[in-house]
Design an enzyme around this catalytic site. Structure first.
Site, PDB file in Angstrom:
ATOM      1  N   LYS A   2      13.918  -5.869  -8.739  1.00 31.58           N
ATOM      2  CA  LYS A   2      13.200  -7.147  -8.826  1.00 31.58           C
ATOM      3  C   LYS A   2      11.777  -6.992  -9.371  1.00 31.58           C
ATOM      4  O   LYS A   2      10.990  -6.194  -8.846  1.00 31.58           O
ATOM      5  CB  LYS A   2      13.144  -7.788  -7.435  1.00 31.58           C
ATOM      6  N   THR A   3      11.456  -7.776 -10.380  1.00 32.32           N
ATOM      7  CA  THR A   3      10.102  -7.693 -10.960  1.00 32.32           C
ATOM      8  C   THR A   3       9.174  -8.792 -10.433  1.00 32.32           C
ATOM      9  O   THR A   3       7.987  -8.791 -10.740  1.00 32.32           O
ATOM     10  CB  THR A   3      10.126  -7.840 -12.501  1.00 32.32           C
ATOM     11  N   GLU A  51      -7.958  25.019   3.698  1.00 31.40           N
ATOM     12  CA  GLU A  51      -6.993  24.098   3.064  1.00 31.40           C
ATOM     13  C   GLU A  51      -7.654  23.117   2.098  1.00 31.40           C
ATOM     14  O   GLU A  51      -6.994  22.588   1.216  1.00 31.40           O
ATOM     15  CB  GLU A  51      -6.192  23.342   4.130  1.00 31.40           C
ATOM     16  N   CYS A  63      -9.902  26.182  12.273  1.00 25.66           N
ATOM     17  CA  CYS A  63     -10.947  25.450  12.991  1.00 25.66           C
ATOM     18  C   CYS A  63     -10.632  25.376  14.485  1.00 25.66           C
ATOM     19  O   CYS A  63     -10.720  26.389  15.159  1.00 25.66           O
ATOM     20  CB  CYS A  63     -11.190  24.087  12.346  1.00 25.66           C
ATOM     21  N   LEU A  64     -10.194  24.221  15.019  1.00 24.20           N
ATOM     22  CA  LEU A  64      -9.843  24.190  16.439  1.00 24.20           C
ATOM     23  C   LEU A  64      -8.751  25.226  16.718  1.00 24.20           C
ATOM     24  O   LEU A  64      -8.710  25.833  17.787  1.00 24.20           O
ATOM     25  CB  LEU A  64      -9.367  22.788  16.853  1.00 24.20           C
ATOM     26  N   GLY A  65      -7.882  25.467  15.764  1.00 22.89           N
ATOM     27  CA  GLY A  65      -6.815  26.471  15.909  1.00 22.89           C
ATOM     28  C   GLY A  65      -7.404  27.855  16.122  1.00 22.89           C
ATOM     29  O   GLY A  65      -6.944  28.626  16.972  1.00 22.89           O
ATOM     30  N   HIS A  92     -12.331  25.419   6.945  1.00 21.35           N
ATOM     31  CA  HIS A  92     -11.058  24.819   6.505  1.00 21.35           C
ATOM     32  C   HIS A  92     -10.688  25.308   5.104  1.00 21.35           C
ATOM     33  O   HIS A  92     -11.080  24.679   4.114  1.00 21.35           O
ATOM     34  CB  HIS A  92     -11.188  23.293   6.464  1.00 21.35           C
ATOM     35  N   THR A 144       5.867  -7.869  -8.817  1.00 18.71           N
ATOM     36  CA  THR A 144       4.920  -7.389  -9.825  1.00 18.71           C
ATOM     37  C   THR A 144       4.273  -8.566 -10.547  1.00 18.71           C
ATOM     38  O   THR A 144       3.049  -8.621 -10.722  1.00 18.71           O
ATOM     39  CB  THR A 144       5.641  -6.481 -10.852  1.00 18.71           C
ATOM     40  N   ARG A 187     -18.348  21.079  15.349  1.00 16.54           N
ATOM     41  CA  ARG A 187     -19.597  21.098  16.122  1.00 16.54           C
ATOM     42  C   ARG A 187     -19.721  22.352  16.976  1.00 16.54           C
ATOM     43  O   ARG A 187     -20.786  22.686  17.440  1.00 16.54           O
ATOM     44  CB  ARG A 187     -19.612  19.938  17.116  1.00 16.54           C
ATOM     45  N   GLU A 192     -16.576  22.032  24.372  1.00 16.39           N
ATOM     46  CA  GLU A 192     -16.039  20.716  24.024  1.00 16.39           C
ATOM     47  C   GLU A 192     -15.091  20.209  25.115  1.00 16.39           C
ATOM     48  O   GLU A 192     -15.033  19.013  25.378  1.00 16.39           O
ATOM     49  CB  GLU A 192     -15.290  20.814  22.682  1.00 16.39           C
ATOM     50  N   SER A 202       0.858  -1.189   0.000  1.00 14.04           N
ATOM     51  CA  SER A 202       0.000   0.000   0.000  1.00 14.04           C
ATOM     52  C   SER A 202       0.899   1.245   0.000  1.00 14.04           C
ATOM     53  O   SER A 202       2.128   1.120   0.021  1.00 14.04           O
ATOM     54  CB  SER A 202      -0.921  -0.016   1.216  1.00 14.04           C
TER      55      SER A 202
END
Ligand code: GLN
Length: 536
Positions: free
Chosen positions: A189-190, A510, A382-384, A508, A193, A463, A406, A15
């Site tokens: 190395k293949t 970003e 946000c939280l920042g 956000h 695959t 929230r 919160e 992965s």
């Protein structure tokens, strides 16, 4: 469009090979040839969406404009292609099962035994085709999460097998694998695959194109070997070697004519190769930038992927301002009054990161105080932003117990409070204030100068909210509310005008910065950080 073509992207061997980047690059290249495309991600996990997942499990949770919590790969899709994704672009096993079980309870399958094949696979197929059936796309690119061989991925691969059979030459499968270098043998190395392709073939899928991830260049011989052992055309084996930036990948794929191979396989017009002008200009700027700007990210997740979109937004803005941004993670749990100067003083700017829960918030408040008092360019997200507000309430308004509901349910100085519509919610998943909301920006502010607009739409995921009961006090003491939601009157942006750049956003930003359209607030923040740093 009856003629929509489908590109399936699977991964093998390991992965984290970058299927999302390859899918985004393919999208970018086809888009540059004038085609309408969209990219969707199918995740084999059972959560309905990643909204309830801890970032340590699955990295950042990306939010679409229509308010769905999705996989972070959708962030790559948007940053590469500039096209907004929606609910239909991210499907999980959980959503597939939920829908099948709902139908079963309604009686839609009356009399039948509900099974993985054909009911789950049919539901997967139906979802894979939804965007294509809208008629807006020439190509639908479908990335399958996980690795070939995973038990939970099997129904998705069976759905692809069936669709490839049904769609004939309107579908291709691109398989991304890994070619390791064995230092002791001095060889690439293949075999992994070959095994991974065999695994796919045993499920009835013959990949049409193979992308080989590697740390070093692969020889023509090696690629030929993969082609002949894995049954693919010679020009359908391409390499994807580590790059200094993920944004180099589309150019590298174009150099190897990956897009042409896809178009040829799908019988689509090829036409002239696009120059990717603005994209290359971005890369040129990035490569030319020599000076480094150090930005500190104050947060609790010691993990790059947790703040993916923020890191990318900083990169975009740094590049267009002619700088290389180097981001430094600063663990808010370890930040104290004693070490804050040492930790933050060499940073040109500070981002106080989003997050949930108590852990690490006192460190964020200490950072906010230090930055406000030392006039360090600071961006609270946000939280920042909420921590900036709490810090201001504690140290300027003099409310020592100021807090967010919160973190402290009983404080009388609940400067951040639970939103009215959140009060009776009992379920965690998908119940926050999510997605795009309008915000009016006050004229004459730094924020307004950055956006150059009176009204914006930004994405939310929270929230809790700024408590308007304290608004007048904040404003009188020097923290202005400069962005207001016109419908709910919620404060979305705060700014301390006495400082060079001290801005917090409840939303956000970003999520909406892309390579070709860097976000105006990040642009302005980076510019201010550069200038302030020069004058120091
Ligand atoms: N925990 C805060 C809230 O729910 C902030 C959320 C965030 O930073 N995304 O309001």
């Amino acid at each position: 469009m009856a003629d929509t073509r489908y590109i399936f992207v699977t991964g093998g061997v390991a992965s984290s090979l970058g299927k999302g980047i390859i899918s985004s690059s393919i999208g970018k290249l086809l888009q540059a040839r004038g085609y309408n495309i969209t990219i969707q991600k199918f995740d084999p996990y059972i959560n309905i969406d990643p909204g309830t997942l801890n970032p340590y499990e699955h990295g950042e949770c990306y939010v679409t404009i229509d308010g769905v919590e999705t996989d972070l790969d959708l962030g790559h899709y948007e940053r590469f292609t500039g096209i907004q994704t929606t609910r239909a672009n991210n499907i999980t096993t959980g959503r597939i099962y939920q829908s099948v079980i709902d139908k079963e309870r309604r009686g839609d399958y009356l009399g039948k035994t509900i099974q993985v094949v054909p009911h789950i696979t049919d539901e997967i197929k139906r979802n894979m085709l939804i965007l294509g059936r809208q008629g807006n796309y020439d190509f639908v690119i479908t990335e399958i999460g996980g690795t070939v061989g995973d038990i939970e991925g099997l129904p998705f691969l069976e759905a692809i097998r069936q669709l490839k059979w049904e769609l004939g030459n309107k579908a291709v499968c691109i398989h991304l694998t890994y070619v390791p270098y064995l230092a002791a043998a001095g060889e690439l190395k293949t075999k992994p695959t070959q095994h991974s392709v065999k695994e796919l073939q045993s499920l009835g899928i013959q990949p049409d194109i193979i992308v080989l991830r590697a740390e070093r260049d692969l020889s023509t011989n090696l690629k030929m070997k993969v082609a002949s052992f894995c049954n693919v055309d010679r020009d359908c084996v391409v390499q994807s070697v580590d790059m200094p930036s993920i944004y180099e990948v589309p150019v590298k794929m174009q150099e190897q004519a990956l897009d042409i191979a896809i178009l040829r396989k799908l019988n689509m017009a090829i036409g002239p190769t696009p120059s990717l002008g603005p994209w290359r200009e971005f890369l040129d700027l990035r490569n030319k930038a020599t000076e480094v700007l150090h930005i500190g990210l104050v947060g609790k997740y010691d993990l790059q992927d947790a703040y993916k979109s923020i890191l990318e937004s900083l990169q975009h803005a740094g590049t267009y301002n002619g700088y290389k941004v180097k981001s430094h993670f600063i663990n808010s749990e370890k930040l104290t009054e004693e070490n804050v100067d040492e930790q933050l003083k060499d940073m040109a700017g500070i981002v106080i990161c989003p997050g949930f829960g108590q852990r690490g918030i006192e460190g964020k408040i200490i950072a906010a105080k230090y930055c406000r008092e030392n006039d360090k360019p600071t961006f609270g997200i946000c939280l920042g932003m909420q921590m900036m507000v709490i810090e201001f309430a504690r140290n300027v308004l003099g409310y020592a117990d100021a807090n967010s509901r919160e973190m402290d349910e009983t404080t009388t100085h609940n400067v951040i409070d639970i939103m009215e519509e959140q009060k009776n919610i009992t379920h965690m998943g998908g119940t926050m204030r999510l997605g795009g909301y309008q915000c009016d920006v006050k004229n004459g502010t730094l924020t307004h100068a950055a956006y150059g607009k009176d009204t914006i739409i930004e994405r939310h995921r929270h929230r809790y909210e700024y408590n308007n009961d304290f608004k007048a006090e904040f404003e009188a003491a020097g923290m202005d509310s400069v962005g207001i939601n016109p419908e709910s009157d919620l404060v979305e942006i705060v700014e301390v005008p006495a400082n060079t750049w001290y801005i917090g956003t409840q939303f956000h930003p970003e999520y909406s910065s892309t390579v070709l359209k860097p976000h105006p607030l990040f642009m302005s923040f980076i510019k201010a950080s550069i200038e302030k740093n020069k004058n120091n």
